[in-house]
Motif scaffolding. Structure first.
Motif, PDB file in Angstrom:
ATOM      1  N   SER A 212      -9.451   9.905  -9.912  1.00  0.00           N
ATOM      2  CA  SER A 212      -8.524  10.897  -9.281  1.00  0.00           C
ATOM      3  C   SER A 212      -7.333  10.105  -8.714  1.00  0.00           C
ATOM      4  O   SER A 212      -6.246  10.684  -8.696  1.00  0.00           O
ATOM      5  N   ALA A 213      -7.742   8.825  -7.965  1.00  0.00           N
ATOM      6  CA  ALA A 213      -6.500   8.124  -7.437  1.00  0.00           C
ATOM      7  C   ALA A 213      -5.516   7.491  -8.326  1.00  0.00           C
ATOM      8  O   ALA A 213      -4.149   7.734  -8.196  1.00  0.00           O
ATOM      9  N   TYR A 214      -6.030   7.163  -9.516  1.00  0.00           N
ATOM     10  CA  TYR A 214      -5.109   6.351 -10.614  1.00  0.00           C
ATOM     11  C   TYR A 214      -4.579   7.278 -11.598  1.00  0.00           C
ATOM     12  O   TYR A 214      -3.411   6.959 -12.115  1.00  0.00           O
ATOM     13  N   LEU A 215      -5.354   8.265 -12.406  1.00  0.00           N
ATOM     14  CA  LEU A 215      -4.820   9.016 -13.454  1.00  0.00           C
ATOM     15  C   LEU A 215      -4.589  10.457 -12.918  1.00  0.00           C
ATOM     16  O   LEU A 215      -4.254  11.015 -14.081  1.00  0.00           O
ATOM     17  N   SER A 216      -4.371  10.681 -11.711  1.00  0.00           N
ATOM     18  CA  SER A 216      -3.785  12.136 -11.328  1.00  0.00           C
ATOM     19  C   SER A 216      -2.913  11.999  -9.994  1.00  0.00           C
ATOM     20  O   SER A 216      -2.190  12.584  -9.883  1.00  0.00           O
ATOM     21  N   GLY A 217      -3.571  11.108  -9.140  1.00  0.00           N
ATOM     22  CA  GLY A 217      -2.921  10.959  -8.023  1.00  0.00           C
ATOM     23  C   GLY A 217      -1.800   9.813  -7.787  1.00  0.00           C
ATOM     24  O   GLY A 217      -1.550   9.568  -9.274  1.00  0.00           O
ATOM     25  N   ASP A 218      -1.321   9.363  -6.633  1.00  0.00           N
ATOM     26  CA  ASP A 218      -0.186   8.575  -6.891  1.00  0.00           C
ATOM     27  C   ASP A 218      -0.740   7.121  -6.533  1.00  0.00           C
ATOM     28  O   ASP A 218      -0.086   6.462  -6.014  1.00  0.00           O
ATOM     29  N   GLY A 219      -2.119   7.028  -6.440  1.00  0.00           N
ATOM     30  CA  GLY A 219      -2.454   5.601  -5.960  1.00  0.00           C
ATOM     31  C   GLY A 219      -2.280   4.527  -7.159  1.00  0.00           C
ATOM     32  O   GLY A 219      -1.936   4.811  -8.195  1.00  0.00           O
ATOM     33  N   ASN A 220      -1.922   3.446  -6.584  1.00  0.00           N
ATOM     34  CA  ASN A 220      -1.689   2.184  -7.311  1.00  0.00           C
ATOM     35  C   ASN A 220      -2.749   0.851  -7.242  1.00  0.00           C
ATOM     36  O   ASN A 220      -3.194   0.873  -5.884  1.00  0.00           O
ATOM     37  N   ILE A 221      -3.148   0.475  -8.126  1.00  0.00           N
ATOM     38  CA  ILE A 221      -3.943  -0.657  -8.027  1.00  0.00           C
ATOM     39  C   ILE A 221      -3.242  -1.872  -7.672  1.00  0.00           C
ATOM     40  O   ILE A 221      -2.303  -2.439  -8.066  1.00  0.00           O
ATOM     41  N   ARG A 222      -3.835  -2.155  -6.371  1.00  0.00           N
ATOM     42  CA  ARG A 222      -3.062  -3.424  -5.448  1.00  0.00           C
ATOM     43  C   ARG A 222      -4.229  -4.346  -5.018  1.00  0.00           C
ATOM     44  O   ARG A 222      -4.191  -4.587  -3.935  1.00  0.00           O
ATOM     45  N   VAL A 223      -5.250  -4.814  -5.674  1.00  0.00           N
ATOM     46  CA  VAL A 223      -6.065  -5.723  -5.281  1.00  0.00           C
ATOM     47  C   VAL A 223      -5.660  -7.027  -5.196  1.00  0.00           C
ATOM     48  O   VAL A 223      -5.653  -7.868  -4.104  1.00  0.00           O
ATOM     49  N   LEU A 224      -4.918  -7.409  -6.223  1.00  0.00           N
ATOM     50  CA  LEU A 224      -4.161  -8.850  -5.944  1.00  0.00           C
ATOM     51  C   LEU A 224      -2.815  -8.833  -6.253  1.00  0.00           C
ATOM     52  O   LEU A 224      -2.108  -9.932  -5.866  1.00  0.00           O
ATOM     53  N   GLY A 225      -2.054  -7.883  -6.560  1.00  0.00           N
ATOM     54  CA  GLY A 225      -0.622  -7.828  -7.071  1.00  0.00           C
ATOM     55  C   GLY A 225       0.339  -8.464  -6.185  1.00  0.00           C
ATOM     56  O   GLY A 225       1.192  -7.820  -5.169  1.00  0.00           O
ATOM     57  N   LYS A 226       0.552  -9.639  -5.931  1.00  0.00           N
ATOM     58  CA  LYS A 226       1.040 -10.568  -4.817  1.00  0.00           C
ATOM     59  C   LYS A 226       2.506 -11.035  -5.649  1.00  0.00           C
ATOM     60  O   LYS A 226       3.376 -11.303  -4.773  1.00  0.00           O
ATOM     61  N   SER A 227       2.444 -11.038  -6.974  1.00  0.00           N
ATOM     62  CA  SER A 227       3.805 -11.460  -7.482  1.00  0.00           C
ATOM     63  C   SER A 227       4.693 -10.503  -8.217  1.00  0.00           C
ATOM     64  O   SER A 227       5.521 -10.039  -7.577  1.00  0.00           O
ATOM     65  N   ALA A 228       4.330 -10.215  -9.303  1.00  0.00           N
ATOM     66  CA  ALA A 228       5.214  -9.126  -9.893  1.00  0.00           C
ATOM     67  C   ALA A 228       4.995  -7.718  -9.378  1.00  0.00           C
ATOM     68  O   ALA A 228       5.814  -6.825  -9.468  1.00  0.00           O
ATOM     69  N   TYR A 229       3.890  -7.440  -8.732  1.00  0.00           N
ATOM     70  CA  TYR A 229       3.598  -6.129  -8.045  1.00  0.00           C
ATOM     71  C   TYR A 229       3.264  -6.621  -6.674  1.00  0.00           C
ATOM     72  O   TYR A 229       2.224  -6.752  -6.248  1.00  0.00           O
ATOM     73  N   PRO A 230       4.231  -5.939  -5.686  1.00  0.00           N
ATOM     74  CA  PRO A 230       4.019  -6.272  -4.337  1.00  0.00           C
ATOM     75  C   PRO A 230       2.579  -5.512  -3.906  1.00  0.00           C
ATOM     76  O   PRO A 230       2.305  -4.438  -4.217  1.00  0.00           O
ATOM     77  N   ASN A 231       2.036  -5.944  -3.057  1.00  0.00           N
ATOM     78  CA  ASN A 231       0.840  -5.701  -2.275  1.00  0.00           C
ATOM     79  C   ASN A 231       1.203  -4.441  -1.528  1.00  0.00           C
ATOM     80  O   ASN A 231       1.742  -4.730  -0.488  1.00  0.00           O
ATOM     81  N   GLN A 232       0.740  -3.035  -1.672  1.00  0.00           N
ATOM     82  CA  GLN A 232       1.513  -2.132  -0.883  1.00  0.00           C
ATOM     83  C   GLN A 232       0.296  -1.524  -0.007  1.00  0.00           C
ATOM     84  O   GLN A 232       0.558  -0.477   0.615  1.00  0.00           O
ATOM     85  N   HIS A 233      -1.021  -2.201  -0.028  1.00  0.00           N
ATOM     86  CA  HIS A 233      -1.985  -1.573   0.954  1.00  0.00           C
ATOM     87  C   HIS A 233      -2.975  -2.769   1.292  1.00  0.00           C
ATOM     88  O   HIS A 233      -3.047  -3.860   0.700  1.00  0.00           O
TER      89      HIS A 233
END
Length: 388
Positions: A212-233
Protein backbone atom coordinates in the motif's frame (compact mmCIF):
# COMPACT_ATOMS: atom_id res chain seq x y z
CA UNK A 1 41.38 -43.25 17.22
CA UNK A 2 38.43 -41.38 18.72
CA UNK A 3 39.49 -38.22 16.91
CA UNK A 4 39.59 -40.16 13.63
CA UNK A 5 36.00 -41.40 14.09
CA UNK A 6 34.79 -37.92 15.02
CA UNK A 7 36.35 -36.53 11.87
CA UNK A 8 34.61 -39.18 9.77
CA UNK A 9 31.30 -38.45 11.48
CA UNK A 10 31.67 -34.81 10.53
CA UNK A 11 32.84 -35.38 6.96
CA UNK A 12 30.44 -38.11 5.83
CA UNK A 13 27.19 -36.12 6.39
CA UNK A 14 28.76 -33.13 4.66
CA UNK A 15 29.62 -35.27 1.65
CA UNK A 16 26.14 -36.76 1.57
CA UNK A 17 24.42 -33.39 1.81
CA UNK A 18 26.81 -31.84 -0.66
CA UNK A 19 26.14 -34.67 -3.07
CA UNK A 20 22.44 -33.89 -2.98
CA UNK A 21 23.20 -30.49 -4.49
CA UNK A 22 25.17 -31.83 -7.46
CA UNK A 23 23.34 -31.02 -10.68
CA UNK A 24 20.42 -29.32 -8.91
CA UNK A 25 21.53 -25.69 -9.07
CA UNK A 26 22.74 -23.09 -11.52
CA UNK A 27 25.15 -20.33 -10.51
CA UNK A 28 25.32 -17.11 -12.52
CA UNK A 29 28.30 -14.85 -11.84
CA UNK A 30 27.16 -11.20 -11.92
CA UNK A 31 30.34 -9.43 -10.88
CA UNK A 32 33.98 -9.86 -9.93
CA UNK A 33 34.74 -13.11 -8.12
CA UNK A 34 35.11 -13.01 -4.37
CA UNK A 35 32.37 -10.43 -3.77
CA UNK A 36 29.48 -12.88 -3.40
CA UNK A 37 27.61 -11.27 -6.29
CA UNK A 38 26.04 -14.25 -8.00
CA UNK A 39 22.62 -15.75 -8.55
CA UNK A 40 22.11 -19.27 -7.21
CA UNK A 41 19.04 -20.93 -8.64
CA UNK A 42 17.68 -24.38 -7.93
CA UNK A 43 16.57 -26.09 -11.12
CA UNK A 44 13.48 -27.58 -9.48
CA UNK A 45 12.05 -24.13 -8.70
CA UNK A 46 13.25 -22.17 -11.73
CA UNK A 47 10.40 -20.65 -13.72
CA UNK A 48 10.40 -21.02 -17.49
CA UNK A 49 9.19 -18.35 -19.88
CA UNK A 50 5.58 -18.75 -20.98
CA UNK A 51 4.87 -19.16 -24.66
CA UNK A 52 3.74 -16.08 -26.54
CA UNK A 53 0.89 -16.67 -29.00
CA UNK A 54 1.65 -15.76 -32.61
CA UNK A 55 -0.12 -12.81 -34.21
CA UNK A 56 -3.64 -13.56 -35.46
CA UNK A 57 -2.35 -13.08 -39.03
CA UNK A 58 0.32 -11.08 -40.81
CA UNK A 59 0.09 -7.31 -40.54
CA UNK A 60 1.49 -5.98 -43.82
CA UNK A 61 2.58 -2.35 -44.36
CA UNK A 62 -0.31 -1.67 -46.74
CA UNK A 63 -2.78 -2.71 -44.04
CA UNK A 64 -1.61 0.20 -41.92
CA UNK A 65 -2.74 2.65 -44.60
CA UNK A 66 -6.22 3.78 -45.45
CA UNK A 67 -9.24 4.91 -43.44
CA UNK A 68 -8.75 5.48 -39.73
CA UNK A 69 -10.72 3.40 -37.25
CA UNK A 70 -12.32 6.46 -35.64
CA UNK A 71 -13.88 7.37 -38.97
CA UNK A 72 -15.14 3.89 -39.75
CA UNK A 73 -16.47 2.89 -36.33
CA UNK A 74 -18.44 4.65 -33.61
CA UNK A 75 -17.07 5.45 -30.15
CA UNK A 76 -13.44 4.48 -30.78
CA UNK A 77 -11.64 6.61 -28.21
CA UNK A 78 -8.17 5.07 -27.95
CA UNK A 79 -7.11 3.26 -31.13
CA UNK A 80 -8.96 5.56 -33.51
CA UNK A 81 -5.69 6.87 -34.96
CA UNK A 82 -4.76 3.55 -36.61
CA UNK A 83 -6.17 2.08 -39.80
CA UNK A 84 -9.29 -0.07 -39.89
CA UNK A 85 -7.26 -3.14 -40.82
CA UNK A 86 -4.74 -2.60 -38.02
CA UNK A 87 -7.57 -1.93 -35.58
CA UNK A 88 -9.26 -5.26 -36.41
CA UNK A 89 -5.90 -7.03 -36.21
CA UNK A 90 -5.25 -5.54 -32.75
CA UNK A 91 -8.74 -6.44 -31.52
CA UNK A 92 -8.24 -10.04 -32.64
CA UNK A 93 -4.98 -10.23 -30.70
CA UNK A 94 -6.50 -8.55 -27.63
CA UNK A 95 -9.29 -11.14 -27.57
CA UNK A 96 -6.74 -13.95 -27.58
CA UNK A 97 -4.73 -12.27 -24.82
CA UNK A 98 -7.58 -11.59 -22.38
CA UNK A 99 -10.75 -13.53 -23.21
CA UNK A 100 -10.22 -16.17 -25.91
CA UNK A 101 -13.26 -17.72 -27.51
CA UNK A 102 -12.01 -21.27 -26.96
CA UNK A 103 -14.27 -22.11 -24.04
CA UNK A 104 -11.69 -21.39 -21.33
CA UNK A 105 -13.34 -18.04 -20.50
CA UNK A 106 -17.05 -17.68 -19.84
CA UNK A 107 -18.61 -15.55 -22.56
CA UNK A 108 -15.17 -15.21 -24.18
CA UNK A 109 -14.50 -13.60 -27.51
CA UNK A 110 -15.80 -10.22 -28.68
CA UNK A 111 -18.89 -10.49 -26.48
CA UNK A 112 -16.73 -10.38 -23.36
CA UNK A 113 -16.56 -6.61 -23.82
CA UNK A 114 -19.15 -5.82 -26.49
CA UNK A 115 -22.90 -5.99 -26.91
CA UNK A 116 -23.09 -7.80 -30.29
CA UNK A 117 -26.23 -5.84 -31.16
CA UNK A 118 -24.45 -2.52 -30.57
CA UNK A 119 -20.67 -2.79 -30.67
CA UNK A 120 -20.28 0.94 -29.92
CA UNK A 121 -22.11 0.71 -26.59
CA UNK A 122 -20.23 1.10 -23.30
CA UNK A 123 -22.88 -0.76 -21.31
CA UNK A 124 -20.58 -3.68 -20.45
CA UNK A 125 -18.06 -2.59 -17.84
CA UNK A 126 -15.26 -4.72 -19.30
CA UNK A 127 -15.22 -2.49 -22.37
CA UNK A 128 -14.66 0.59 -20.23
CA UNK A 129 -11.89 -1.23 -18.38
CA UNK A 130 -10.30 -2.47 -21.61
CA UNK A 131 -10.23 1.05 -23.00
CA UNK A 132 -8.44 2.31 -19.91
CA UNK A 133 -6.01 -0.60 -20.02
CA UNK A 134 -5.16 0.20 -23.65
CA UNK A 135 -4.42 3.77 -22.60
CA UNK A 136 -2.25 2.38 -19.83
CA UNK A 137 -0.37 0.04 -22.17
CA UNK A 138 0.43 2.85 -24.57
CA UNK A 139 1.51 5.12 -21.75
CA UNK A 140 3.83 2.44 -20.33
CA UNK A 141 5.44 1.86 -23.71
CA UNK A 142 5.81 5.59 -24.33
CA UNK A 143 6.83 6.90 -20.92
CA UNK A 144 8.46 4.14 -18.89
CA UNK A 145 11.27 3.09 -21.18
CA UNK A 146 13.81 3.85 -18.38
CA UNK A 147 12.49 0.69 -16.72
CA UNK A 148 12.09 -1.88 -19.48
CA UNK A 149 14.06 -0.49 -22.43
CA UNK A 150 17.45 -0.41 -20.67
CA UNK A 151 19.58 -3.19 -22.13
CA UNK A 152 22.84 -1.84 -20.66
CA UNK A 153 24.39 -0.40 -23.79
CA UNK A 154 22.69 -2.70 -26.32
CA UNK A 155 19.71 -1.94 -28.50
CA UNK A 156 16.43 -3.11 -27.05
CA UNK A 157 14.08 -1.98 -29.78
CA UNK A 158 10.50 -3.22 -29.53
CA UNK A 159 10.82 -3.96 -25.83
CA UNK A 160 7.62 -3.19 -24.00
CA UNK A 161 4.34 -4.70 -22.91
CA UNK A 162 1.09 -5.91 -24.39
CA UNK A 163 -2.01 -7.27 -22.67
CA UNK A 164 -0.48 -10.76 -22.88
CA UNK A 165 2.43 -9.71 -20.65
CA UNK A 166 0.11 -9.76 -17.62
CA UNK A 167 -3.08 -11.57 -18.65
CA UNK A 168 -1.76 -14.58 -20.59
CA UNK A 169 -5.13 -15.72 -21.85
CA UNK A 170 -7.14 -14.93 -18.72
CA UNK A 171 -9.40 -11.99 -17.78
CA UNK A 172 -7.50 -11.59 -14.48
CA UNK A 173 -3.70 -11.71 -14.25
CA UNK A 174 -2.41 -14.51 -12.03
CA UNK A 175 -0.73 -12.08 -9.63
CA UNK A 176 -2.47 -9.11 -8.04
CA UNK A 177 -3.01 -7.54 -4.62
CA UNK A 178 -5.47 -5.40 -2.70
CA UNK A 179 -5.54 -3.46 0.53
CA UNK A 180 -5.96 -5.36 3.76
CA UNK A 181 -9.12 -4.86 5.84
CA UNK A 182 -8.83 -2.48 8.80
CA UNK A 183 -7.47 -4.13 11.93
CA UNK A 184 -9.94 -4.55 14.79
CA UNK A 185 -9.77 -1.99 17.58
CA UNK A 186 -10.08 -4.53 20.38
CA UNK A 187 -7.15 -6.55 21.66
CA UNK A 188 -8.59 -9.92 20.61
CA UNK A 189 -7.75 -10.74 17.02
CA UNK A 190 -5.66 -7.59 16.51
CA UNK A 191 -2.38 -8.69 14.96
CA UNK A 192 -1.16 -5.11 14.51
CA UNK A 193 -0.74 -5.67 10.78
CA UNK A 194 1.73 -8.53 11.12
CA UNK A 195 2.17 -12.09 12.42
CA UNK A 196 0.33 -13.52 9.43
CA UNK A 197 2.91 -15.36 7.32
CA UNK A 198 2.27 -14.70 3.63
CA UNK A 199 4.21 -15.37 0.48
CA UNK A 200 4.88 -11.66 -0.11
CA UNK A 201 6.82 -11.46 3.15
CA UNK A 202 8.63 -14.77 2.66
CA UNK A 203 6.31 -16.31 5.27
CA UNK A 204 7.88 -14.22 8.02
CA UNK A 205 5.97 -12.52 10.83
CA UNK A 206 6.58 -9.09 9.31
CA UNK A 207 4.07 -6.35 8.43
CA UNK A 208 2.02 -8.10 5.78
CA UNK A 209 0.99 -4.98 3.86
CA UNK A 210 4.20 -4.00 2.10
CA UNK A 211 2.39 -2.79 -1.02
CA UNK A 212 0.00 0.00 0.00
CA UNK A 213 2.70 2.50 0.95
CA UNK A 214 5.13 1.76 -1.87
CA UNK A 215 3.05 0.51 -4.82
CA UNK A 216 0.01 2.77 -4.55
CA UNK A 217 0.76 5.39 -1.91
CA UNK A 218 3.54 7.96 -2.02
CA UNK A 219 5.84 6.25 0.48
CA UNK A 220 9.52 5.95 -0.30
CA UNK A 221 12.03 3.43 0.96
CA UNK A 222 14.32 5.38 3.24
CA UNK A 223 15.99 2.87 5.54
CA UNK A 224 19.55 3.68 4.56
CA UNK A 225 19.42 6.10 1.63
CA UNK A 226 21.98 8.62 2.83
CA UNK A 227 23.91 9.24 -0.38
CA UNK A 228 22.06 9.18 -3.67
CA UNK A 229 18.72 9.17 -1.87
CA UNK A 230 18.31 11.65 1.00
CA UNK A 231 16.82 10.15 4.12
CA UNK A 232 13.33 11.66 4.40
CA UNK A 233 11.98 9.97 7.48
CA UNK A 234 13.17 8.66 10.77
CA UNK A 235 14.55 5.19 10.21
CA UNK A 236 12.47 2.81 12.29
CA UNK A 237 11.98 -0.89 12.84
CA UNK A 238 8.54 -0.72 11.20
CA UNK A 239 9.93 1.00 8.09
CA UNK A 240 12.75 -1.52 7.89
CA UNK A 241 10.40 -4.49 8.23
CA UNK A 242 8.01 -3.13 5.61
CA UNK A 243 10.93 -2.51 3.26
CA UNK A 244 12.06 -6.08 3.79
CA UNK A 245 8.59 -7.33 2.86
CA UNK A 246 8.66 -5.40 -0.41
CA UNK A 247 12.17 -6.62 -1.19
CA UNK A 248 11.10 -10.22 -0.59
CA UNK A 249 8.23 -9.74 -3.01
CA UNK A 250 10.55 -8.29 -5.64
CA UNK A 251 13.00 -11.15 -5.17
CA UNK A 252 10.29 -13.78 -5.55
CA UNK A 253 8.46 -11.93 -8.31
CA UNK A 254 11.61 -11.76 -10.43
CA UNK A 255 13.12 -15.09 -9.37
CA UNK A 256 16.36 -13.50 -8.16
CA UNK A 257 18.18 -12.91 -4.91
CA UNK A 258 19.26 -9.65 -3.31
CA UNK A 259 22.56 -9.26 -5.14
CA UNK A 260 20.78 -9.11 -8.48
CA UNK A 261 20.56 -5.38 -7.69
CA UNK A 262 22.65 -4.81 -4.56
CA UNK A 263 26.28 -5.02 -3.59
CA UNK A 264 26.32 -7.56 -0.78
CA UNK A 265 29.05 -5.65 1.08
CA UNK A 266 26.95 -2.48 1.31
CA UNK A 267 23.27 -2.77 0.42
CA UNK A 268 22.65 0.94 0.78
CA UNK A 269 25.48 2.20 -1.44
CA UNK A 270 24.35 3.17 -4.91
CA UNK A 271 27.80 3.70 -6.39
CA UNK A 272 28.61 0.00 -6.11
CA UNK A 273 25.16 -1.34 -6.97
CA UNK A 274 24.36 -3.08 -10.23
CA UNK A 275 22.54 -1.24 -13.01
CA UNK A 276 19.48 -3.36 -12.26
CA UNK A 277 18.92 -1.36 -9.09
CA UNK A 278 18.09 1.74 -11.14
CA UNK A 279 15.68 -0.37 -13.19
CA UNK A 280 14.03 -1.59 -9.98
CA UNK A 281 13.72 1.97 -8.70
CA UNK A 282 11.90 3.11 -11.85
CA UNK A 283 9.85 -0.09 -11.83
CA UNK A 284 8.41 0.74 -8.40
CA UNK A 285 7.34 4.16 -9.69
CA UNK A 286 5.88 2.63 -12.85
CA UNK A 287 3.78 0.18 -10.83
CA UNK A 288 2.59 3.05 -8.64
CA UNK A 289 1.61 5.02 -11.75
CA UNK A 290 -0.37 2.04 -13.08
CA UNK A 291 -2.22 1.47 -9.81
CA UNK A 292 -3.03 5.10 -9.08
CA UNK A 293 -3.74 6.55 -12.51
CA UNK A 294 -5.28 3.65 -14.37
CA UNK A 295 -6.64 0.93 -12.07
CA UNK A 296 -7.82 2.85 -9.00
CA UNK A 297 -8.83 5.77 -11.24
CA UNK A 298 -11.64 3.65 -12.69
CA UNK A 299 -13.39 3.94 -9.32
CA UNK A 300 -16.92 2.52 -9.27
CA UNK A 301 -16.51 0.86 -12.65
CA UNK A 302 -15.06 -2.15 -10.87
CA UNK A 303 -17.69 -4.67 -9.71
CA UNK A 304 -17.51 -6.49 -6.39
CA UNK A 305 -15.82 -9.57 -7.85
CA UNK A 306 -12.89 -7.45 -9.04
CA UNK A 307 -12.27 -5.94 -5.63
CA UNK A 308 -10.41 -7.07 -2.54
CA UNK A 309 -11.75 -7.51 1.02
CA UNK A 310 -11.28 -3.80 1.75
CA UNK A 311 -13.34 -2.80 -1.30
CA UNK A 312 -10.46 -1.52 -3.43
CA UNK A 313 -9.77 -2.90 -6.94
CA UNK A 314 -7.21 -5.64 -7.52
CA UNK A 315 -3.92 -3.94 -8.37
CA UNK A 316 -0.59 -4.93 -9.90
CA UNK A 317 2.81 -5.60 -8.39
CA UNK A 318 6.14 -6.78 -9.79
CA UNK A 319 5.01 -10.39 -10.13
CA UNK A 320 2.06 -9.38 -12.33
CA UNK A 321 4.37 -8.88 -15.31
CA UNK A 322 7.43 -10.87 -14.29
CA UNK A 323 5.83 -14.09 -13.01
CA UNK A 324 9.06 -15.27 -11.39
CA UNK A 325 11.41 -14.30 -14.26
CA UNK A 326 13.68 -11.26 -14.23
CA UNK A 327 12.71 -10.42 -17.83
CA UNK A 328 8.98 -10.92 -18.43
CA UNK A 329 8.32 -13.72 -20.92
CA UNK A 330 12.07 -14.24 -21.21
CA UNK A 331 12.65 -10.87 -22.86
CA UNK A 332 10.47 -11.42 -25.94
CA UNK A 333 10.14 -8.27 -28.07
CA UNK A 334 6.41 -7.92 -27.51
CA UNK A 335 5.91 -4.83 -29.66
CA UNK A 336 7.48 -6.14 -32.86
CA UNK A 337 4.11 -7.32 -34.18
CA UNK A 338 1.90 -4.70 -32.49
CA UNK A 339 3.11 -1.21 -33.44
CA UNK A 340 -0.23 0.35 -32.42
CA UNK A 341 0.68 -0.29 -28.76
CA UNK A 342 4.09 1.35 -28.86
CA UNK A 343 2.73 4.60 -27.53
CA UNK A 344 3.83 6.68 -30.50
CA UNK A 345 0.23 7.79 -30.90
CA UNK A 346 -0.21 8.47 -27.19
CA UNK A 347 -1.21 11.93 -26.07
CA UNK A 348 1.09 11.50 -23.06
CA UNK A 349 4.39 13.45 -23.05
CA UNK A 350 7.32 11.76 -24.81
CA UNK A 351 9.72 9.55 -22.90
CA UNK A 352 12.46 11.54 -21.15
CA UNK A 353 16.02 11.56 -22.37
CA UNK A 354 18.66 9.93 -20.18
CA UNK A 355 19.54 13.25 -18.58
CA UNK A 356 15.93 14.20 -17.83
CA UNK A 357 13.95 13.29 -14.70
CA UNK A 358 11.97 10.08 -14.67
CA UNK A 359 8.19 10.73 -14.94
CA UNK A 360 6.65 11.68 -11.63
CA UNK A 361 9.94 11.62 -9.70
CA UNK A 362 11.35 14.72 -8.10
CA UNK A 363 15.13 15.27 -7.90
CA UNK A 364 14.90 14.85 -4.13
CA UNK A 365 13.18 11.47 -4.52
CA UNK A 366 15.43 9.87 -7.11
CA UNK A 367 18.84 10.20 -8.74
CA UNK A 368 19.69 13.62 -10.13
CA UNK A 369 20.25 11.88 -13.46
CA UNK A 370 17.81 9.13 -14.38
CA UNK A 371 20.47 7.71 -16.65
CA UNK A 372 23.05 7.61 -13.89
CA UNK A 373 25.55 4.84 -14.33
CA UNK A 374 26.27 2.51 -11.42
CA UNK A 375 29.70 2.16 -9.93
CA UNK A 376 32.65 -0.04 -10.79
CA UNK A 377 31.08 -3.33 -9.76
CA UNK A 378 28.32 -2.93 -12.31
CA UNK A 379 30.63 -1.40 -14.90
CA UNK A 380 33.05 -4.31 -14.66
CA UNK A 381 30.54 -7.09 -14.23
CA UNK A 382 31.09 -10.14 -16.36
CA UNK A 383 28.43 -11.60 -18.58
CA UNK A 384 26.29 -13.93 -16.50
CA UNK A 385 27.04 -17.50 -17.49
CA UNK A 386 25.62 -20.63 -15.89
CA UNK A 387 28.12 -22.73 -13.99
CA UNK A 388 27.88 -26.22 -12.64
Amino acid sequence: MMRKYLTLLAVVPALVLGGCEIGTKVVEQNGPRGLAIEQIKHKATMRTAADVPPPPYELTPDMREGERASAAYENVQVLGDISVDEFNYTMAALTEWVAPADGTVENGGCNYCHNPANMASDEIYTKVVARRMLQMTRAINANWTPHFNNNYGQSNENAGVTCWTCHRGKPLPANSWSDTPPTPTQIKGNKRGQNTPLVQTAYASLPYDAFSAYLSGDGNIRVLGKSAYPNQHEASIVATETTYGLMMHMSQGLGVNCVFCHNSQNFGKWDDSRAQRVNAFTGIRMVRDINNNYISALGDVWPANRRGPAGDPLKVNCATCHNGINRPLGGVKMLKDYPSLKGVHSTAPPAPAASQPIPGISPEEGPADSGAQPGPIAANQAQAKPAA
